[in-house]
Design an enzyme around this catalytic site. Structure first.
Site, PDB file in Angstrom:
ATOM      1  N   GLY A   1      -6.435 -18.106 -25.457  1.00 43.26           N
ATOM      2  CA  GLY A   1      -7.047 -19.401 -25.791  1.00 43.26           C
ATOM      3  C   GLY A   1      -6.929 -20.403 -24.654  1.00 43.26           C
TER       4      GLY A   1
ATOM      5  N   ARG B   1     -12.884 -15.604 -23.469  1.00 35.68           N
ATOM      6  CA  ARG B   1     -14.085 -14.780 -23.275  1.00 35.68           C
ATOM      7  C   ARG B   1     -14.987 -15.357 -22.190  1.00 35.68           C
ATOM      8  NH1 ARG B   1     -15.962 -14.908 -29.309  1.00 35.68           N
ATOM      9  NH2 ARG B   1     -15.252 -17.010 -28.811  1.00 35.68           N
TER      10      ARG B   1
ATOM     11  N   ASP C   1     -11.577 -10.140 -24.539  1.00 39.90           N
ATOM     12  CA  ASP C   1     -12.017 -10.326 -25.929  1.00 39.90           C
ATOM     13  C   ASP C   1     -10.905  -9.769 -26.811  1.00 39.90           C
ATOM     14  OD1 ASP C   1     -13.137 -10.000 -28.514  1.00 39.90           O
ATOM     15  OD2 ASP C   1     -15.128 -10.220 -27.607  1.00 39.90           O
ATOM     16  N   ILE C   2     -10.460 -10.598 -27.706  1.00 41.56           N
ATOM     17  CA  ILE C   2      -9.268 -10.259 -28.497  1.00 41.56           C
ATOM     18  C   ILE C   2      -9.390  -8.908 -29.205  1.00 41.56           C
ATOM     19  CG2 ILE C   2      -8.017 -10.948 -30.605  1.00 41.56           C
ATOM     20  CD1 ILE C   2      -8.411 -13.899 -29.594  1.00 41.56           C
TER      21      ILE C   2
ATOM     22  N   LYS D   1       0.532 -23.194 -35.931  1.00 45.42           N
ATOM     23  CA  LYS D   1       0.124 -23.231 -37.321  1.00 45.42           C
ATOM     24  C   LYS D   1      -1.413 -23.147 -37.400  1.00 45.42           C
ATOM     25  CE  LYS D   1      -1.174 -27.579 -38.577  1.00 45.42           C
ATOM     26  NZ  LYS D   1      -1.198 -28.850 -39.172  1.00 45.42           N
TER      27      LYS D   1
ATOM     28  N   ASP E   1       6.159 -25.843 -34.782  1.00 42.72           N
ATOM     29  CA  ASP E   1       5.838 -26.950 -35.668  1.00 42.72           C
ATOM     30  C   ASP E   1       6.072 -28.174 -34.796  1.00 42.72           C
ATOM     31  OD1 ASP E   1       6.277 -29.234 -37.404  1.00 42.72           O
ATOM     32  OD2 ASP E   1       6.156 -27.795 -39.040  1.00 42.72           O
ATOM     33  N   HIS E   2       4.993 -28.833 -34.376  1.00 40.64           N
ATOM     34  CA  HIS E   2       5.185 -29.821 -33.300  1.00 40.64           C
ATOM     35  C   HIS E   2       6.044 -31.004 -33.750  1.00 40.64           C
ATOM     36  CE1 HIS E   2       1.680 -32.068 -34.945  1.00 40.64           C
ATOM     37  NE2 HIS E   2       2.151 -33.109 -34.281  1.00 40.64           N
TER      38      HIS E   2
ATOM     39  N   LYS F   1       9.341 -33.416 -31.665  1.00 39.72           N
ATOM     40  CA  LYS F   1       9.330 -34.861 -31.409  1.00 39.72           C
ATOM     41  C   LYS F   1      10.741 -35.323 -31.052  1.00 39.72           C
ATOM     42  CE  LYS F   1       5.300 -35.782 -34.241  1.00 39.72           C
ATOM     43  NZ  LYS F   1       4.314 -36.710 -33.693  1.00 39.72           N
TER      44      LYS F   1
ATOM     45  N   GLU G   1      -1.685 -41.667 -41.531  1.00 36.63           N
ATOM     46  CA  GLU G   1      -2.600 -41.621 -40.389  1.00 36.63           C
ATOM     47  C   GLU G   1      -3.795 -42.522 -40.637  1.00 36.63           C
ATOM     48  OE1 GLU G   1      -2.980 -37.775 -38.239  1.00 36.63           O
ATOM     49  OE2 GLU G   1      -2.862 -37.016 -40.288  1.00 36.63           O
TER      50      GLU G   1
ATOM     51  N   ASP H   1      -2.114 -28.839 -44.541  1.00 31.35           N
ATOM     52  CA  ASP H   1      -2.212 -29.311 -43.165  1.00 31.35           C
ATOM     53  C   ASP H   1      -0.923 -29.995 -42.704  1.00 31.35           C
ATOM     54  OD1 ASP H   1      -3.679 -29.896 -40.747  1.00 31.35           O
ATOM     55  OD2 ASP H   1      -3.770 -31.984 -41.427  1.00 31.35           O
TER      56      ASP H   1
ATOM     57  N   HIS I   1       4.979 -29.680 -41.548  1.00 33.32           N
ATOM     58  CA  HIS I   1       5.663 -30.792 -40.872  1.00 33.32           C
ATOM     59  C   HIS I   1       6.599 -31.567 -41.804  1.00 33.32           C
ATOM     60  CE1 HIS I   1       2.834 -29.814 -37.848  1.00 33.32           C
ATOM     61  NE2 HIS I   1       1.840 -30.539 -38.283  1.00 33.32           N
TER      62      HIS I   1
HETATM   63  N1  LIG Z   1      -6.394 -28.430 -30.991  1.00 33.85           N
HETATM   64  C1  LIG Z   1      -5.306 -28.908 -31.537  1.00 33.85           C
HETATM   65  O1  LIG Z   1      -4.934 -30.076 -31.361  1.00 33.85           O
HETATM   66  C2  LIG Z   1      -4.453 -28.049 -32.398  1.00 33.85           C
HETATM   67  C3  LIG Z   1      -4.727 -26.716 -32.574  1.00 33.85           C
HETATM   68  N2  LIG Z   1      -3.877 -25.942 -33.318  1.00 33.85           N
HETATM   69  C4  LIG Z   1      -4.132 -24.520 -33.476  1.00 33.85           C
HETATM   70  O2  LIG Z   1      -4.215 -23.922 -32.192  1.00 33.85           O
HETATM   71  C5  LIG Z   1      -5.145 -22.869 -32.192  1.00 33.85           C
HETATM   72  C6  LIG Z   1      -6.211 -23.093 -31.124  1.00 33.85           C
HETATM   73  O3  LIG Z   1      -6.890 -24.280 -31.435  1.00 33.85           O
HETATM   74  P1  LIG Z   1      -7.965 -24.947 -30.456  1.00 33.85           P
HETATM   75  O4  LIG Z   1      -7.556 -24.801 -29.029  1.00 33.85           O
HETATM   76  O5  LIG Z   1      -8.187 -26.286 -30.995  1.00 33.85           O
HETATM   77  O6  LIG Z   1      -9.268 -24.048 -30.698  1.00 33.85           O
HETATM   78  P2  LIG Z   1     -10.571 -23.950 -29.792  1.00 33.85           P
HETATM   79  O7  LIG Z   1     -11.657 -23.531 -30.708  1.00 33.85           O
HETATM   80  O8  LIG Z   1     -10.777 -25.129 -28.935  1.00 33.85           O
HETATM   81  O9  LIG Z   1     -10.233 -22.751 -28.815  1.00 33.85           O
HETATM   82  C7  LIG Z   1     -10.191 -21.429 -29.270  1.00 33.85           C
HETATM   83  C8  LIG Z   1      -9.769 -20.531 -28.127  1.00 33.85           C
HETATM   84  O10 LIG Z   1      -9.769 -19.202 -28.625  1.00 33.85           O
HETATM   85  C9  LIG Z   1     -10.492 -18.377 -27.728  1.00 33.85           C
HETATM   86  N3  LIG Z   1     -11.140 -17.307 -28.472  1.00 33.85           N
HETATM   87  C10 LIG Z   1     -11.814 -17.409 -29.634  1.00 33.85           C
HETATM   88  N4  LIG Z   1     -12.272 -16.201 -30.012  1.00 33.85           N
HETATM   89  C11 LIG Z   1     -11.864 -15.327 -29.062  1.00 33.85           C
HETATM   90  C12 LIG Z   1     -12.017 -13.930 -28.887  1.00 33.85           C
HETATM   91  N5  LIG Z   1     -12.674 -13.165 -29.761  1.00 33.85           N
HETATM   92  N6  LIG Z   1     -11.474 -13.370 -27.807  1.00 33.85           N
HETATM   93  C13 LIG Z   1     -10.810 -14.119 -26.898  1.00 33.85           C
HETATM   94  N7  LIG Z   1     -10.606 -15.439 -27.007  1.00 33.85           N
HETATM   95  C14 LIG Z   1     -11.145 -16.037 -28.077  1.00 33.85           C
HETATM   96  C15 LIG Z   1     -11.518 -19.293 -27.098  1.00 33.85           C
HETATM   97  O11 LIG Z   1     -11.886 -18.770 -25.859  1.00 33.85           O
HETATM   98  P3  LIG Z   1     -13.417 -18.469 -25.443  1.00 33.85           P
HETATM   99  O12 LIG Z   1     -14.255 -19.494 -26.125  1.00 33.85           O
HETATM  100  O13 LIG Z   1     -13.419 -18.569 -23.954  1.00 33.85           O
HETATM  101  O14 LIG Z   1     -13.639 -17.107 -25.927  1.00 33.85           O
HETATM  102  C16 LIG Z   1     -10.724 -20.568 -26.947  1.00 33.85           C
HETATM  103  O15 LIG Z   1      -9.977 -20.540 -25.764  1.00 33.85           O
HETATM  104  C17 LIG Z   1      -5.684 -22.816 -33.615  1.00 33.85           C
HETATM  105  O16 LIG Z   1      -4.905 -21.912 -34.345  1.00 33.85           O
HETATM  106  C18 LIG Z   1      -5.460 -24.210 -34.148  1.00 33.85           C
HETATM  107  O17 LIG Z   1      -5.320 -24.227 -35.549  1.00 33.85           O
HETATM  108  C19 LIG Z   1      -2.736 -26.448 -33.875  1.00 33.85           C
HETATM  109  C20 LIG Z   1      -2.415 -27.761 -33.737  1.00 33.85           C
HETATM  110  C21 LIG Z   1      -3.254 -28.686 -33.031  1.00 33.85           C
HETATM  111  O1  LIG Z   2      -0.692 -30.876 -37.288  1.00 36.24           O
HETATM  112  C1  LIG Z   2      -1.320 -31.893 -37.492  1.00 36.24           C
HETATM  113  O2  LIG Z   2      -0.770 -33.074 -37.108  1.00 36.24           O
HETATM  114  C2  LIG Z   2      -1.592 -34.205 -36.886  1.00 36.24           C
HETATM  115  C3  LIG Z   2      -0.657 -35.409 -36.866  1.00 36.24           C
HETATM  116  O3  LIG Z   2       0.268 -35.241 -35.839  1.00 36.24           O
HETATM  117  P1  LIG Z   2       0.989 -36.497 -35.171  1.00 36.24           P
HETATM  118  O4  LIG Z   2       1.890 -35.904 -34.154  1.00 36.24           O
HETATM  119  O5  LIG Z   2      -0.121 -37.338 -34.587  1.00 36.24           O
HETATM  120  O6  LIG Z   2       1.694 -37.227 -36.262  1.00 36.24           O
HETATM  121  C4  LIG Z   2      -2.650 -34.353 -37.939  1.00 36.24           C
HETATM  122  O7  LIG Z   2      -3.565 -35.370 -37.571  1.00 36.24           O
HETATM  123  C5  LIG Z   2      -3.424 -33.059 -38.086  1.00 36.24           C
HETATM  124  O8  LIG Z   2      -4.341 -33.184 -39.168  1.00 36.24           O
HETATM  125  C6  LIG Z   2      -2.485 -31.916 -38.352  1.00 36.24           C
HETATM  126  O9  LIG Z   2      -3.218 -30.690 -38.274  1.00 36.24           O
END
Ligand SMILES: NC(=O)C1=CN([C@@H]2O[C@H](COP(=O)(O)OP(=O)(O)OC[C@H]3O[C@@H](n4cnc5c(N)ncnc54)[C@H](OP(=O)(O)O)[C@@H]3O)[C@@H](O)[C@H]2O)C=CC1
Ligand SMILES: O=C1O[C@H](COP(=O)(O)O)[C@@H](O)[C@H](O)[C@H]1O
Length: 506
Positions: A10, A44, A87-88, A150, A179-180, A184, A218, A237, A242
Site C-alpha cells: 500500500g 499495482r 498485485d496482492i 484496523k 491502534d493509533h 498518542k 469530532e 469505527d 480506540h
Molecule cells: N487513510 C487513513 O487515514 C487510514 C487508513 N487506515 C487503514 O489503512 C489501510 C489503507 O488505507 P488507505 O491508504 O487509506 O487506502 P488507499 O485506498 O488510499 O490505498 C490502498 C493501497 O492498497 C493498494 N492496493 C489495493 N489493491 C491492491 C492489490 N490488489 N494489489 C496491490 N496493492 C493493492 C493500493 O495500491 P495501488 O492502487 O497502486 O494498487 C494502495 O496503495 C486500510 O485498511 C484503512 O482502513 C486506517 C486508519 C487511517
Molecule cells: O480511526 C479513526 O480515528 C479518527 C479520529 O482520530 P483522531 O486521532 O483524529 O482522534 C476518526 O476520524 C476516524 O473516523 C477513525 O477511523
C-alpha cells in the site's frame, strides 16, 4: 536498533502518504531508525524507485511535522527507498519481491529481519500473510513482524476468522496491531503518571472515584469514506477499538516496573471484568444517534443521510454513548461513561476522572466543584487536577484551582512515529494483543446485534451540538453530567480560575 527491511504494502495509498512516510522521516532525523535500513514500497501502479521517492518527498513537504529542509539529509533518507510492482493476489509477484528483498539485504550486508506493514484494506490481510509464507519471504534467518491496521474484523466471528488466518503464517508475538490511540503521547504517559506518583495510585479506586468519562468528539462528518463508514458506524469505527483501549489504559493498575507482558495481562483482566450486556438490555446502557443538518463553526453542514454516498434511509450510527461497569475490587460501583460522535461542536478527546465528594453535592451553592483529573489527549495535550480553594474575601465561597501535571512538549512525536518506532524496536506494549481485540468484540457484539435488530432507538441530533439529549440523560440518571460540554465547565481549559504548574513524574 537491528538492521531491518521495511516492506510496505500500500505504498501508493493515502495512509502511507499522510502518516507512514512522515513517521519514518521523523524517526530518521531523530536517529531512531536502524543504521542499516531499507524500505520496499509495493503497489499495482507502474512506479519506478524515483517515482516512489518523489511521492515520499511530496508527502513529507505536505504532512510531516518536520519539513525536509536539508537536501543532503533528505537524500540520505530517500536513498533507502525501492519500489516493486506487486498485485496482492499474484503469487509470482512475491517471488520477485523476495529477490529484491534479498538483493537489498546482501547489498547492505544485513540479516534477514523483515517487517511487513499492511497499509491496505483488511480484505487483503489473509492473502498477503499466506503469500508471505508460501513465497519464502517469511522464512528468512532473521525475525519477521507483521504490522496491520484496523479494522480488525467486522464483528466477533470475522475477527476470529481473520486471526485464525493470520496465525497460520505469524505467531501472536510477531503481529503488531496498530491502534493509533495507543501511540498518542499522553496515552503512552498514562501508565507512568500512575506508576511514578503514589498519590495518584492511591486514589485510583472506587473508594475515591465517582465516575470516569471518556470522550472522543469530532467536528468532521463522514468525509470521503462513505463506503467504509456506512458499514462500520461509530461503534466499529471508534468504540470497539480506540475507546475500549482508552478504557483499559485508564482502568489498569500497574506495579512500578511493569513489563509489556504485565501491561497486556492487566488490560486483559480489565476486559474480562467488564460486565457483559444482554442484547435486550442494551437500550438501558447505550445511546445511539445520527447527525442531522446543523452548523459547525458557523458553517451549515448537511445531515448524515444527505452526505454523498450515504443511502437516504441509512440507520448507521454516527454517535454512541455507553455506560460500562468493571466488576472487580478496584472499580465495582464506578460507572465508566464513553461517548464518541461525528459532527459535534468541537474536536476533543479526553478522559475525566471525577472524584467523590465526601461532604458536598456537586455544584453546591458555595462554588465548590468535585475534584477532577482531566487528561486532554487531543487536539491539545494536558493533564490537569482541579481542586478547590477558598476565595479570600467575605463570603467565604470556594473557587476551583487547576494544577497542570503535564508540561506540553514542543513538537512532540505523533502517534504513528511512536508506534512505528516501537514495531521496529520489537516493543509490543502499545499494540493491541489478540486477547484484547477478541474481548472487545465480545463486549460489543450484543450491541451490534441489538442495533441490527433495531432494539435501540436511533436518535437524531443536530450537527454542531454534543449529541442527542439522551446521552445527557444517561448520566443524569446516576446524578452526573458530562464535564466540559457547556462554557461554564470550560474553566480548566481557559485561564479562568488560578493555574499552577507542577513538577511530576511521568
Ligand atoms: N487513510 C487513513 O487515514 C487510514 C487508513 N487506515 C487503514 O489503512 C489501510 C489503507 O488505507 P488507505 O491508504 O487509506 O487506502 P488507499 O485506498 O488510499 O490505498 C490502498 C493501497 O492498497 C493498494 N492496493 C489495493 N489493491 C491492491 C492489490 N490488489 N494489489 C496491490 N496493492 C493493492 C493500493 O495500491 P495501488 O492502487 O497502486 O494498487 C494502495 O496503495 C486500510 O485498511 C484503512 O482502513 C486506517 C486508519 C487511517
Ligand atoms: O480511526 C479513526 O480515528 C479518527 C479520529 O482520530 P483522531 O486521532 O483524529 O482522534 C476518526 O476520524 C476516524 O473516523 C477513525 O477511523
Amino acid at each position: 536498533m537491528e538492521p531491518t527491511t521495511f516492506v510496505l504494502f500500500g505504498a501508493t495509498g493515502d495512509l502511507a502518504k499522510r502518516k507512514i512516510y512522515p513517521a519514518l522521516y521523523n524517526l530518521f532525523i531523530r536517529g531512531k531508525l536502524p543504521a542499516a535500513f531499507s524500505v520496499i514500497g509495493l503497489g499495482r501502479r507502474e512506479w519506478s524507485d524515483d517515482t516512489l521517492r518523489a511521492n515520499v518527498e511530496q508527502s513529507l513537504r505536505q504532512f510531516s511535522r518536520n519539513k525536509p529542509e536539508d537536501a543532503a539529509t533528505l537524500g540520505r533518507f530517500l536513498e533507502a527507498f525501492r519500489y516493486c510492482m506487486l498485485d496482492i493476489g499474484r503469487e509470482a509477484d512475491y517471488l520477485r519481491l523476495l529477490d529484491l528483498v534479498k538483493a537489498r539485504e546482501e547489498e547492505l550486508g544485513i540479516p534477514e529481519n523483515r517487517l511487513f506493514y499492511l497499509s491496505v484494506g483488511p480484505e487483503f490481510f489473509g492473502t498477503i500473510a499466506d503469500n508471505i509464507r508460501l513465497s519464502g519471504l517469511g522464512s528468512g534467518r532473521g525475525w519477521k513482524r507483521l504490522v496491520i491496521e484496523k479494522p480488525f474484523g467486522h464483528d466477533l466471528r470475522s475477527a476470529r476468522e481473520l486471526n485464525r488466518k493470520l496465525s497460520e503464517s505469524f505467531a501472536e508475538d510477531e503481529i503488531y496491531r496498530i491502534d493509533h490511540y495507543l501511540g498518542k503521547p499522553i496515552v503512552q504517559r498514562l501508565e507512568t503518571l500512575q506508576q511514578e506518583n503514589p498519590v495518584i495510585q492511591a486514589l485510583w479506586t472506587n473508594r475515591y472515584i465517582a465516575n470516569v468519562q471518556i470522550t472522543a468528539n469530532e467536528t468532521v462528518g463522514v468525509e470521503e469514506r462513505a463506503g467504509y463508514y456506512d458499514r462500520a458506524g461509530a461503534l466499529r469505527d471508534m468504540f470497539q477499538n480506540h475507546l475500549l483501549q482508552l478504557l483499559m489504559m485508564a482502568a489498569i493498575h500497574l506495579p512500578h516496573d511493569s513489563s509489556s507482558e504485565t501491561v497486556r495481562f492487566k488490560k486483559k483482566r480489565v476486559m474480562e471484568s467488564l460486565e457483559l450486556l444482554q442484547k435486550e438490555d442494551v437500550g438501558i446502557h447505550v445511546v445511539r444517534g445520527q447527525y442531522a443538518a446543523g452548523s459547525i463553526g458557523g458553517k451549515p453542514v448537511v445531515g448524515y443521510t444527505s452526505e454523498p454516498g450515504i443511502a437516504p434511509d441509512s440507520r448507521t450510527e454516527t454517535f454512541i454513548a455507553a455506560r460500562l461497569h468493571i466488576d472487580n475490587n478496584n472499580w465495582r460501583g464506578v460507572p465508566f461513561y464513553i461517548r464518541t460522535g461525528k459532527r459535534l461542536k468541537e474536536k476533543s478527546t479526553r478522559i475525566v476522572v471525577e472524584f467523590k465528594e465526601p461532604v458536598k453535592h456537586p455544584r453546591s451553592p458555595n462554588g465548590a466543584e468535585p475534584n477532577l483529573l482531566v487528561i486532554e489527549i487531543g487536539p491539545k495535550e494536558s493533564i490537569t487536577l482541579q481542586l478547590n480553594t477558598k476565595e479570600s474575601g467575605l463570603d467565604g465561597s470556594f473557587k476551583p484551582i487547576h494544577i497542570d501535571l503535564h508540561a506540553v512538549g514542543e513538537n512532540s512525536p505523533e502517534a504513528y512515529e511512536n508506534l512505528i518506532g516501537d514495531a521496529l524496536a520489537g516493543d509490543p506494549t502499545f499494540f493491541a494483543h489478540w486477547d484484547e481485540v477478541e474481548l472487545s468484540w465480545q463486549w460489543v457484539q450484543p450491541i451490534l446485534d441489538a442495533f441490527g435488530e433495531d432494539l435501540v432507538p436511533l436518535h437524531s441530533y443536530e450537527a454542531g451540538g454534543y449529541g442527542p439529549a439522551e446521552s445527557d440523560a444517561l448520566l443524569a440518571r446516576d446524578g452526573f453530567h458530562w464535564w466540559f460540554d457547556d462554557k461554564s465547565d470550560l474553566k480548566s481549559n481557559t485561564n479562568e480560575g488560578e493555574r499552577y504548574v507542577c513538577q511530576t513524574n511521568h
